[in-house]
Design a protein around this motif. Structure first.
Motif, PDB file in Angstrom:
ATOM      1  N   ASN A 169       0.830  -1.209   0.000  1.00  0.00           N
ATOM      2  CA  ASN A 169       0.000   0.000   0.000  1.00  0.00           C
ATOM      3  C   ASN A 169       0.862   1.255   0.000  1.00  0.00           C
ATOM      4  OD1 ASN A 169      -2.374  -1.486   0.044  1.00  0.00           O
ATOM      5  ND2 ASN A 169      -2.514  -1.484   2.267  1.00  0.00           N
ATOM      6  N   ASN A 170       1.953   1.224   0.769  1.00  0.00           N
ATOM      7  CA  ASN A 170       2.848   2.377   0.812  1.00  0.00           C
ATOM      8  C   ASN A 170       3.446   2.665  -0.558  1.00  0.00           C
ATOM      9  OD1 ASN A 170       2.500   2.946   3.529  1.00  0.00           O
ATOM     10  ND2 ASN A 170       4.179   1.624   4.178  1.00  0.00           N
ATOM     11  N   LYS A 171       3.912   1.615  -1.245  1.00  0.00           N
ATOM     12  CA  LYS A 171       4.538   1.781  -2.552  1.00  0.00           C
ATOM     13  C   LYS A 171       3.510   2.224  -3.600  1.00  0.00           C
ATOM     14  CE  LYS A 171       8.770   0.782  -1.498  1.00  0.00           C
ATOM     15  NZ  LYS A 171       9.834   1.836  -1.564  1.00  0.00           N
ATOM     16  N   ILE A 172       2.303   1.669  -3.508  1.00  0.00           N
ATOM     17  CA  ILE A 172       1.238   2.095  -4.422  1.00  0.00           C
ATOM     18  C   ILE A 172       0.965   3.583  -4.234  1.00  0.00           C
ATOM     19  CG2 ILE A 172      -1.230   1.887  -4.935  1.00  0.00           C
ATOM     20  CD1 ILE A 172      -0.986  -1.098  -4.302  1.00  0.00           C
ATOM     21  N   GLY A 173       0.919   3.999  -2.963  1.00  0.00           N
ATOM     22  CA  GLY A 173       0.700   5.401  -2.677  1.00  0.00           C
ATOM     23  C   GLY A 173       1.784   6.290  -3.264  1.00  0.00           C
ATOM     24  N   GLU A 174       3.047   5.851  -3.141  1.00  0.00           N
ATOM     25  CA  GLU A 174       4.160   6.623  -3.686  1.00  0.00           C
ATOM     26  C   GLU A 174       4.064   6.740  -5.201  1.00  0.00           C
ATOM     27  OE1 GLU A 174       7.781   4.865  -2.377  1.00  0.00           O
ATOM     28  OE2 GLU A 174       7.362   5.192  -0.241  1.00  0.00           O
TER      29      GLU A 174
END
Length: 212
Positions: A169-174
């Motif tokens: 989720n963090n990487k998708i957000g980035e």
């Protein structure tokens, strides 16, 4: 950083020893148990409470895919446990069956060490992990296309593609310049619309329906 606790399930002791030696070179990985059979695996998981189980599908000479049954049992008993299939078999039907049995990832044993460690970390973080060949096998195995009950938005399609690439989720957000919380919201909506309960199943369902 809290280490990722691993259990290795494979009927060949020398392979387990080799895996332990390779994986424990990573500072954030620790092998807390090994098992050679279904019964041993259930006992070790119960005793050690691991984060991730690396599971071979063939656990005895008499059964080609005993690991599938074990995968389903562990998934039902420990819903938060990360199950990663690590096997010599690359079969389209097996990849799909493993996902339905609760596996969050599927990699073949000749996978690069760096890729295997990446997959373990992804599974531990609650994401899915497929090597390029197993991911392609899932896509090739799909036949027929069905529309989801509710249409996915363009943003959800973007999130879905990144989800299929194994991003957290963090990487998708980035990647999409949104917060991790917003990314999680989109992932939840995708799973609801595709009528699945796991991220790996969302990738499978989306591939079947021609969405990615």
């Amino acid at each position: 950083m809290k280490p990722i606790r691993l259990v290795l399930v494979d009927d060949h002791a020398i392979l387990r020893q080799g895996l332990r030696s390779v994986l424990e070179r990573a500072e954030d990985l620790i092998v807390v148990g090994e098992a050679a059979s279904e019964a041993e695996a259930e006992a070790i998981v119960r005793a050690t409470d691991p984060d991730v189980v690396l599971l071979d599908l063939k656990l005895s000479a008499g059964s080609e895919f005993e690991g599938l049954a074990l995968c389903a049992k562990l998934s039902e008993s420990y819903p938060d446990l990360g199950l990663l299939v690590l096997t010599t078999f690359l079969d389209e039907d097996l990849v799909v069956r493993a996902v339905h049995a609760g596996a969050r990832g599927y990699v073949v044993k000749d996978v690069d060490t760096t890729e295997l460690v990446r997959a373990i970390r992804a599974i531990s973080a609650g994401d899915s992990a497929f090597d390029s060949r197993s991911a392609a096998a899932v896509v090739r195995s799909m036949s027929g296309r069905a529309e989801p009950r509710q249409q996915l938005t363009d943003r959800e399609i973007e999130v879905l593609r990144l989800l299929a690439a194994g991003l957290s989720n963090n990487k998708i957000g980035e990647k999409l310049y949104i917060s991790a919380t917003t990314a999680k919201f989109h992932v939840s909506n995708i799973m609801r619309k595709l009528e699945v309960s796991r991220r790996a199943e969302a990738v499978y369902a989306a591939s079947k329906r021609g969405l990615i």
